[in-house]
Structures are given as C-alpha cells and as structure tokens.
Design an enzyme around this catalytic site. Structure first.
Site, PDB file in Angstrom:
ATOM      1  N   ARG A   1       2.065  -4.204   1.020  1.00 44.69           N
ATOM      2  CA  ARG A   1       1.013  -4.177   1.751  1.00 44.69           C
ATOM      3  C   ARG A   1       0.173  -3.149   1.270  1.00 44.69           C
ATOM      4  O   ARG A   1       0.439  -1.873   1.554  1.00 44.69           O
ATOM      5  CB  ARG A   1       1.215  -4.213   2.966  1.00 44.69           C
ATOM      6  CG  ARG A   1       0.766  -5.634   3.836  1.00 44.69           C
ATOM      7  CD  ARG A   1       1.302  -5.204   5.326  1.00 44.69           C
ATOM      8  NE  ARG A   1       1.120  -4.013   5.759  1.00 44.69           N
ATOM      9  CZ  ARG A   1       1.746  -3.451   6.775  1.00 44.69           C
ATOM     10  NH1 ARG A   1       2.667  -3.913   7.607  1.00 44.69           N
ATOM     11  NH2 ARG A   1       1.366  -1.966   6.974  1.00 44.69           N
TER      12      ARG A   1
ATOM     13  N   TYR B   1       2.643   5.161   8.816  1.00 49.13           N
ATOM     14  CA  TYR B   1       3.943   5.227   8.724  1.00 49.13           C
ATOM     15  C   TYR B   1       4.587   4.952   7.298  1.00 49.13           C
ATOM     16  O   TYR B   1       5.615   5.098   7.172  1.00 49.13           O
ATOM     17  CB  TYR B   1       4.621   3.993   9.614  1.00 49.13           C
ATOM     18  CG  TYR B   1       4.005   2.869   9.588  1.00 49.13           C
ATOM     19  CD1 TYR B   1       4.093   1.897   8.498  1.00 49.13           C
ATOM     20  CD2 TYR B   1       3.020   2.390  10.481  1.00 49.13           C
ATOM     21  CE1 TYR B   1       3.610   0.682   8.664  1.00 49.13           C
ATOM     22  CE2 TYR B   1       2.364   1.236  10.480  1.00 49.13           C
ATOM     23  CZ  TYR B   1       2.570   0.288   9.580  1.00 49.13           C
ATOM     24  OH  TYR B   1       1.878  -0.855   9.431  1.00 49.13           O
TER      25      TYR B   1
ATOM     26  N   HIS C   1      -1.107  -3.450   8.716  1.00 52.21           N
ATOM     27  CA  HIS C   1      -0.662  -4.568   9.105  1.00 52.21           C
ATOM     28  C   HIS C   1      -1.832  -5.533   9.493  1.00 52.21           C
ATOM     29  O   HIS C   1      -1.980  -6.626   8.902  1.00 52.21           O
ATOM     30  CB  HIS C   1       0.382  -4.590  10.371  1.00 52.21           C
ATOM     31  CG  HIS C   1       0.759  -5.817  11.024  1.00 52.21           C
ATOM     32  ND1 HIS C   1       1.441  -6.817  10.352  1.00 52.21           N
ATOM     33  CD2 HIS C   1       0.273  -6.103  12.228  1.00 52.21           C
ATOM     34  CE1 HIS C   1       1.582  -7.775  10.937  1.00 52.21           C
ATOM     35  NE2 HIS C   1       0.839  -7.542  12.153  1.00 52.21           N
TER      36      HIS C   1
END
Ligand code: TPP
Ligand code: TPP
Ligand code: MG
Ligand code: MG
Lengths: 326, 324, 324, 326
Positions: free
Chosen positions: A246, A258, A250
């Site tokens: 990705r 992260y 998210h």
C-alpha cells in the site's frame, strides 16, 4: 518483471491497461481531495499501489462472470463497468451511488446487473459470496467464473480457510486473488504469520497457488488468465498471491508512520503505474502525445463523474425504512 | 481534578491496571506499537512490552479463544475488538465458551472485551452498530456501557477486577467529545449500578451510552416547559439495576426508554417489559421506547440523522408521554 | 388427509419445493446420502443428486457465505444447521451480509436457514439452545418457528418462496412427538401471521415453538377452573403479527408470554413491551413473562425440568395473573 | 508400525500404556451398556479406535501441563487424572461429575486442578483455549506445554486455521493432535478436502507437521514426545496428524452404515489395543497372567466407578440458578 509478456498483447490492449490504472489512480486521488474538502462523509481507503492487481485481474473476466472485490479494488469496479460518477456519489452519500446513500465508500458498491458483489467490512466475507456465485455457475452448467480478492490480513481469518477449502471440495470455478501488501492496517506480515509467501497454503487445499509480483500488471494478467482458463475448463479454483505495498495509509486518517522508510521507498520506486508507463515507453508503445491524451481522457471522465455525483440528490429521510425487506 | 476525555480515561485505566497487576494484558488488532485504531491503548506497548500488549493477526475467533484459555489460567486478558461491529466475527467463542464455562464446570473466565461502539459519524452499516442485546441474552456475560469519562475509567477498572467476563462497549462518538473530571488515582465504579444523572418527578428517561447526553439535553429543554425529567444512565445492562429503574418509575409514573440500537429485540424491550411487569400499578402512561428504527445503520448524513435518536426526538416523545 | 409428524412434513415440503423449482437446493453437514442428523433431508439426495443436495465439510461460515452468493445469483439455498446451537459458528455472514444486503444495495437474498432448535431431551447446553432473539434484532431477517406439522410444511414452503432471507427454527422436541393432518399437495402458511390455537376471554397466553402445546395443556387445565385462556401461537417472530396479539390482549385484558429461551433479552421482552406500549389502557394486570431462567441449558433431568417452562408452570403463573 | 520404538520403553511403561488403553475401552464399553439401560440421559460418543491417540499423546505430559481434549479422548481424561467415577457421574447427570449435572457426556468435563479444559460442542474451540493456556506459560516464563485435539471434520472450520496460525506467530508451546479418522459424522474425508494428509497444512503456518499411524501407540508417543520437547524448549507449536478410523458410529444412535464394509474391516483388524497387545506378547512383555490381572484391575476400577457414580446425588432443582456468575 515479465519480459516476454509484453509481446503477447496488442498496443491497443496495453494502452487500455494503462488507461484503467490511470483512471483508478485518478479516482483515488480525486477522492482524497474531495474528502479533504469535507465532501465525503465517513472515511475512505486509498488503493495506491494496488492498481496492477485490480486492473490486471479483472480485465480477464468476460461478460457474465462475477466479481467480489475488496477495499483496494477500485480498479475492478471501474473495469467491470461501475462509472466514476456512481463511485463518487456513493462516497458522498448521494442516491446516485449503488447503495443510494445507505453504505459508505467502497462498501456495498454492488450491482448485480454488472455481477459485482458489494462487500461488507467483515473480512473476508466476499470469499464465501463469490464462491456462491461460482457454485451457481456449476449448478446451472454455465461456462462462467467468479473472482474475489482478499488481503494478507484477511488471510488469517478463519473464513479464508473455509472458503478456500470448500471451493476446492466443490471444484468451483473461482479465482482467489490474494493482495499481499505486507500490512493489515498497522500490523506487518511478520506479526501475522511465520511464512513469507502465503500462496503455499494452496497445497493444503489441493489447488494451485502462485506468488507473483503485484506491481507488474502483465504478470497479474498472465497468472489470472491461466487461472480463469483453468476454472472455465472445469478444473476448479486457483489462488494467486500478488505481492506489493500500500503506498499510502490504511485509510485516509492513517499516515502509516509504522512503515519503515526504506520499505516505502523500495515500493514507491515500484509504483505499478510508473513501471508500466516506462515499460510501454521503452517498448515504443507509448509516446508523449498518447500519454497526454490518456491523461485528459481520465481527467474528463473524473470531472464528469464528480459533476454527476454532485447533481445526484441526497436521500430523503422519509425513505429510511424502505427496502429492509424485498 | 484533571479533566480527561473518554479515550484518555480508558487509556489511563489500562495503564494503571497493568501497573497494578502483572496478570493483566491487552490483545487485539493493532493495539501494540500503533496504539489501537482509536489510540485507546497508546503508550502501553512502550511501557509494558509485546508480551503484555499483543498485536494479533486478524483472527477474532482465535484471540478470543486464547483469552478464554489464558483467563482460566489466571491471567486477565483485556481484548480489544477494533470496532464493536466486528464482534460478530468472534461471536462463537464468546457466547458458547466465555459465557457458559463457569456455570458448566466452575472455571472462572475473568476477561474483558472492549469495543468502540455505536454511530453518529456517518461511518455506515459496519462501523456504527449497537448489538449489546445479543450479549444481554447470554447468561454468564456482564454487559457494561459507560457514558462518561469518569465512569469509563471506574467501570473499566471494575471490569478488569471482576472475576467474570465483561463485554465493555465504549460509545466511540464520545471518545473525544465527552470530557469530565477523572481522579488520577485508580478507583472503581460498581458494575450493576445505574446512575441518576438528573433528578425529576414527571418522567423517567432511561438510557445508556451516547444517548445519555442527548437525554440530558432533552430534559433541559423540557425543564423550560415546566416538565421535570429524571434521567437514568443504566451504565450496566447485565446485571441490571432494577431497583433504581423501578424506584424512579414508581416516583414519576412515566417511563421513556431510549437507545441507539434498533428497536425490535433491543435492550429497551427488556427494560420496558421489566417496568410493565414490576411497576405496573404505578404507571400513568405506557412505558415507551424511542430507538433507532429496524434498519441497518445508514451512511448518508440525512439518513443517519433520521435513524439516530437525539435530544429533539427524545423531547418530542417525552412531551407525548407527559400529555398522556 | 394424511397424518404426518413434524419431521415428515419438513421432509415433504423440501421434496415438493425441489420438485417444483429447479433453483431450490439444500446444503449443510451430513444432509446428503445420510439424510441429515435428524433425517429431515432423507431421500433428497437419491432423488435430486449431489448437485442439489450438497454435503459440506464443517464450515458454517463458508457455506452460509456460499448460500448468500448463490441466492443473489437467483438460486434458492436451503441451509441446514445441524443443531440451532451451531448457528453461532456461522453467525457473522448471516447478521452482516444476509441481513443487510438488500437494504444496502438492493440485491435479494432469498435463502432459508433451517435449524433443529430447543430443548427437552437432556441434550445439554449445546444441543438445546433457543437463540431466536439474536436474529430478531437483525433487521432484514425473517424469523419463523412453526409449532405443528401442518404449519411446518406450509411455512417452510412460504419461506422458500419468500424473496427474503428466513431463519427457520424447528422445535426438535416435536420432530417425532407432534403429528397432525398435513395436506399432500403443496400449500403455504403466510409468514407474519399468528394463529389463535384456542379462543378465550380471560387471559392471552402468547407463545411459540414447543411451548404451544404446553400452553394448550395449561389452558385445558385452567378451563376446568373456570378460566378461559386464549392461546396465540406467534409462528413468525419477524415480521410480528402485532394486530393479532393486541386484539387478543384488548379482549382479555391480561397477557402471559411464554418461551423456552432464557428471560433477559428474550423475544418475550419485545412482546411484553409491545403490549405495554400499545394496549396499555386495556390491561388489567401487568403483562407477564414465563421463560427459562438466565442460565445455560443444564443437562441433568432434574435441572432441565426446573429450567424449562411447561404446562404446570404456565398454569400456575396464569392463575396469579387471573387473580391480579 | 514403529519397529524399534518398543525397545525405548521399560516393560512397566509398556504395560502401563496397555492398561490405560484397556481402561479407556472399558469405560467406553460400560458407558454404552449404561446408556442402553437408560441410565445416561442424552447421548454419548464412542471412541473405539482412538485409544492409541488419546493415551499415547497425553501420557507424555507432565504435571502442570495443560490439556484440552475433544470428544474421542476419554483416554486423555483418564491418563490426566479424571477418575472413571466422575466420568460416569457426569454422563448420568449426577453432582459427582465435574459439571455437577450441568453438562452432558464428555462435554464440560473440565477440572482446572488437573489442568483439563472441558470442551464445548462448537468445534474446534478447544484449540483457542489450549492456545491461551500455552500463552500463559510463555507469559509467566513457565516450562510448561499445552496439548489439544481436533478431528478431520473440525479441520475444515475456520477456527482451526486461526488457532494454528496464531500459535505459530506467538511461538506458543502447544501441540496440536489431529485425529484424522476419515469421517466427520457421516461425511468421508473425500468430501471434506482434496488432500489425503492434512498435516501438510502445517507448512502454511511455518510449523512442523507430521502424519503418523494413529493405531500405533508407540508412534503416537514418539511423535508427541518430540513435539513436547520442541515446545518446552521454546521452539513453538507442532501439528501431529494421527490416522485411524472410528470403529463405531459417530454417537450412540449412529450405526455408521455409511462406512464401507471393507474400510471398516481394514481398520477393525488394526484395533489399536489388539495391535499393541499382540506386539507386547510377541516381544515377551505380556503373558496371559499379566493380561488377566490387567483385565481385572480395569474391571474393578470400572465397577467401583459405576458404584461411585450411582451413589452420587442428583442435583437439586433449587441450585439451577447458582454459579452463572463467579
Ligand atoms: C473481521 C474483521 N476484523 C477487523 C476488521 C478491521 N479492518 C479493516 S481492514 C483491516 C486490515 C485488512 O488487512 P488486509 O486484509 O491485509 O487488507 P489491506 O487493508 O492491507 O489491503 C482491518 C483489521 C475487519 N474489516 N474485519
Ligand atoms: C461448529 C460445529 N458444527 C457442527 C457440529 C456437529 N458435529 C459434532 S461432531 C461432528 C463431526 C466431527 O468430526 P471430526 O472433527 O472429524 O471428529 P470425529 O467426530 O470424527 O472424531 C459434527 C459435525 C459441531 N460440533 N460443531
Ligand atoms: Mg494487507
Ligand atoms: Mg473425524
């Protein structure tokens, strides 16, 4: 990369693939902008970095085939005939979206006339649903296939196991596309499982499983075509694991801190659209003029889509209790 | 006294209980380094490490199963379900194992399942659900839904110290909206005790979760119309504080039950049935329910607004009851 | 007219509907050659073959998911859950997908989920459950629980022909105990209509499933004591036949709601709340519930007997209400 | 069979193994008789043919280890210290059973003082529960292991996948024993999956998996010992698939007509107790006298158990609502 595959396709087809990926990215970018302007109530999922997977797989399907995409598969919706306008209208909460204001962002973006099944959040329920479509093809002796998608995260859910095994037992004509983008929300692959390539699990179901580069649209297309042929010929399900990352968070609120910088850099340098564009240029399929005409085509469609969506009425509060039952 | 929001108070309770008791640990999706989808577990991983703050793969069934086993071995798991809606994916072990085991063969399962719950943010059908009624129908589970930061801390600490399994729903609409004075030191709020948030004589409004502030707003409006409403915050659905409910209704003779969950089979039915059965003689009007209608939770703002009870709708229904 | 037991009537309905409509198919664990754990699907596999009578591996989640997809493609899956208790293992796709999809994006999911349900055979906590209330709280699902062989056939045929998903609980205690005249030819009993099993003037006993015969026995006993009880068999919980319930209670002024499910959050609360809210002025006594207590279903005969409502307990509670 | 393994054990140990298997079979046979006399309300599961698995694995555990058996593991309960009397009392619905009349047959036959977890019907929940016990050992730095069991049927359930994967990710000290008896109720393995040996699924979790002969108690013991050592040394979970056949029906009412006669004959000739008895005889470990003294020991314990159970009081109806909460 898949060096020889480019020769298998006409220039027209290759440009078509690029177009769908660009349109996908365009709808996504525009969605982000609209969200930031406060025009999308709720939240949205970016799918930057997933375009080769969603486009390269769904493009293989024929009319009458069924598809149950996940939340990074804008490309599949577009390729299978969902207009950008309807997608924007859905996110805006307007009646022009497939759910007429009832469902949010890409959830519930279903349309049976296109044989697209809208998903629910609860992952990976689309696997069961797509299996049902596949079973209906078997049942009626139809020459059709179903395709569905799930992530590395959803791969740890029990339903994933059940659906893969049941599909195998039924010899169902279904293709499972695993989008292994190394993260489930913030959780890296290392915390999700003790293996690197999830496709080896296919052996445990007695079905073929391959792991491929999810940034290479021709590789995706090739593996999917093989699996679709297999399914159509009655040889049952396949699992295709596409590896990628990705390229954003998210969902819109997630800066994805992260993700280690080097990992992000590595994959940003493998942006599936850039890779394919360069490749087409290098192979003389794409020049500046064609590219800019593709760009404006995409721009226009998106503009038109946004306009269409904004002209779409809000749902009437009085309709709230309609359609709970058929 | 420090003023905390709802999330901060949850976070503080977790810190303090983990500090106090080595056997308390947290597990769920993204609860570790990331601190949870809503940051309720922020800082725990840094403070207590990965053994006590466990990032799980996506596997609600297995990590609840794990919590069942660990709890029976004397640990105190505090499970986070990322959104309460996803509790259906881990439903099986909760309703079959967690709920029944103490009754069946005597093993205690002292676990807490925390879940951000409820609507109000246009988050659509799968990030807004209120399914507490599923769990109130499972003997062996306690069900807690605090409405203030103060109660959130005190009830979470009580839940962690309870020898029984507790399903702990947190109205996420309040996470950053609700602030209150929260004592720094650990304290408990007793599970099973309702709170009278406002005293009144003419009507009892009985509610919980994010509807408490709506009810209080409605009561305030109505006080300007010479109607005195009592507002009861149930805080705990199981075990239910029947005494407080019945005493209030016996005093006011009228009851309006409000919840965000859909109507049919919602917990409001249980409260209405209780009142009808046990305070029958005291009632001057039918016990009424104001709830969401029987639909999935819609996304679009005009629909969600129509779906969700609020102060205005509460006041309107209250007026009808007061005029009965 | 032929006399069939409950199981035979279910079996006949399946045969006839599969005969009538090529799109009807049956799936579940051991439903094929074996004919199902209770033999409800006996003979179907021989008659219609493995494509239409599908033995699945143990995977409730996936085969319900499959049924969702197949139903949207125009097939009519009739899923068997081996015991209703195991529906919690396939809960997620039912409550999230099956229930909500038509509302969300318009796709019809015309499936039926059949499940042998309820207690009375000392089968213990996991083969006796009555969890219909979980499903009545999920808008989009119909919930049907027939109490006679006649209704079982007619309602199952109606459920199969319904364009909506239907959760169909079969009181397995009645499978071989209940016999009634069942027309040979296919017929439907309308979903959403309660049946008045016995007319009466003094008290409405409102129930469903295996408690209907218990209520009728109690009514018979009470008629010897000069009390005239009306017995209503709900048959369908969602959609609920409110008119029949309210008309009866308005006539008798007293209501006793009986079910085998545990008390808190049971469907009886919904019925009691409805009566309290909409027939308030007509009531001469509080609407009362007689249910199982809030425990898991115990195994041992003396405990199960104490747990489960029966004619004697119904009569006793009825006497109290009649004397109110 | 495992030709060399017999030399690894003392005669005493070998006779002990035989004793536990005989006791298991004895309790089972007696249960069937008691059921037929109407003294067991509810139903019961036979475990004929599973004795080598349940005894051969659980015997490896040490004090303080935890176990979560399934419904064919009478042997595990016995070996781990549950007396026949308590087992009979449970089935009779008396207060002397671990559930004091609340749970039925082997369900809920738990005792934390023995670190035995009672199971629920919903398969395979014991896998999650045992994993929790294993995690508690890790958590506290204890040198203990957990063991649990599941069938070929339960292997198709999503929970099985979740538990195996989560155990792997956590490096949990747990041993998963898969009792592949080729049937889930009436459903044969061929209708449950497209593979023959389920242990290959272990690869998909990055843990060791072996398939062994579930009628050979020494093979079971050996494989389990290796897995237990592995787990105890901190190397994480293992999967052991034991192949066998249920020698009776699924539960007492099931005549198991669906099992082809040849298949049943094949496995009846491999009755684990008979196999082991013959082997001990052949190796001079067992003679007639020892065997008949074992037999009467077993008989006596069973007699005593039945007596104990029948003297155990029925639960008082007034206790019905006790203990829902702690
Ligand atoms: C059963 C369930 N649990 C939790 C969630 C919350 N959630 C939404 S997306 C997501 C991560 C999904 O990861 P993956 O399957 O890898 O897909 P990706 O988002 O990486 O494309 C999570 C945890 C969910 N949707 N469903
Ligand atoms: C989730 C779930 N679904 C259905 C059942 C009903 N059931 C009980 S045992 C059984 C077969 C189990 O097969 P397997 O796991 O192979 O164990 P075996 O009985 O063969 O030893 C079934 C279907 C159940 N217990 N749990
Ligand atoms: Mg991912
Ligand atoms: Mg088996």
């Amino acid at each position: 990369m898949s060096p020889d595959l480019i020769n298998e396709h006409s220039n027209e087809k290759l440009l078509d693939l690029l177009y769908w990926m660009m349109l996908t990215r365009g709808v996504d970018d525009r969605s982000e902008a609209l969200f930031k302007q406060g025009r999308f109530p709720g939240s949205i999922f970016s799918q930057d970095g997933h375009e080769a997977i969603s486009v390269g797989s769904s493009i293989v399907l024929e009319e009458g085939d069924a598809i149950a995409p996940m939340h990074r598969d804008l490309g599949s919706y577009l390729v299978r005939g969902m207009s950008p306008g309807r997608i924007f209208a859905q996110a805006m909460g307007r009646t022009g979206g497939p759910s007429r204001g009832r469902d949010v962002n890409t959830h519930g973006l279903g349309d049976l006339s296109l044989r697209i099944f809208g998903y629910v959040s609860h992952l990976p329920q689309s696997m069961g649903v797509a299996l049902g479509a596949a079973y209906s093809f078997l049942y009626r002796g139809e020459d059709r296939v179903a395709m569905t998608y799930f992530g590395d995260g959803a791969a740890s859910e029990g339903g994933c196991h059940e659906a893969l095994n049941l599909a195998a037992v039924l010899d169902a004509p279904i293709i499972f596309i695993l989008e292994n983008n190394r993260y489930a929300f913030s959780t890296p692959l290392e915390k999700q499982c003790r293996i690197e390539n999830l496709a080896i699990r296919a052996q445990g179901y007695g079905i073929p499983g391959v792991t491929i580069d999810g940034t290479d649209i021709l590789a995706v297309l090739d593996a999917t075509r093989e699996a679709v042929e297999r399914a159509r010929s009655g040889a049952g399900p396949s699992l295709i694991e596409c590896k990628n990352l990705r390229l954003k968070g998210h969902a819109i609120h997630d800066p994805a801190d992260y993700v280690p910088a080097e990992l992000m850099e590595y994959w940003k340098a493998r942006d599936p659209i850039e890779l394919f564009r360069e490749r087409l240029e290098k192979n003389g399929v794409l020049d500046e003029t064609t590219l800019s005409s593709l760009r404006s085509r995409v721009e226009n469609e998106i503009e038109e889509g946004v306009r269409w969506a904004e002209n779409s009425p809000w749902p009437e509060p009085g309709t709230l209790e309609e359609d709970v039952f058929a | 006294m420090p003023v905390l929001n709802y999330l901060e108070s949850i976070n503080q309770a977790l810190h303090q209980e983990m500090e106090r008791d080595e056997s308390v640990f947290v597990l769920g999706e993204d609860v570790g380094e990331f601190g949870g989808a809503f940051k309720a577990t922020a800082g725990l991983w840094e403070r207590f490490g990965g053994r006590r703050v466990v990032d799980t793969p996506m596997c609600e069934w297995a990590f609840i199963g794990l919590a069942n086993g660990a709890a029976m071995m004397g640990l105190k798991p505090v499970v986070e379900i990322q959104f309460a809606d996803f509790i259906s994916t881990g439903f099986d072990p909760i309703v079959q194992y967690t709920a029944t085991t103490h009754y069946r063969w005597g093993a205690k399962i002292p676990l807490v399942i925390r879940a951000p719950w409820g609507g109000g943010s246009c988050a659509g059908p799968f990030h807004s659900q209120c399914k507490e009624a599923w769990f109130t129908h499972c003997p062996g589970l306690k069900v807690v839904i605090p409405s203030t930061p103060h109660d959130a801390k005190g009830l979470l600490i009580a839940a962690i110290r309870d020898p029984n399994p507790v399903i702990f729903f947190e109205p996420k609409h309040l996470y950053r909206r609700e602030k209150s004075e929260v004592p720094e030191t650990p304290y408990t709020v007793a599970i099973g005790e309702a709170a009278i948030r406002r005293e009144g004589d003419d009507l009892s409004i009985i509610t919980y979760g994010a509807m408490v502030t709506e009810a209080l707003d409605a009561a305030e409006t109505l006080s300007g119309e010479d109607a005195s409403c009592e507002v009861i915050d149930l805080r705990t659905l199981v075990p239910l504080d029947k005494e407080t409910i019945l005493a209030s209704v016996r005093k006011t003779s009228r009851a309006l039950i409000v919840h965000e969950a859909v109507r049919t089979g919602g917990f409001g039915a249980e409260v209405a049935a209780l009142i009808a059965e046990e305070a029958f003689a005291a009632l001057d009007a039918p016990p009424a329910r104001l709830t969401a209608p029987d639909t999935p939770v819609p996304h679009s703002p005009p629909l969600e607004k129509a779906f969700r009870p609020n102060a205005e709708k509460i006041a309107a229904r209250a007026r009808e009851l007061l005029a009965y």
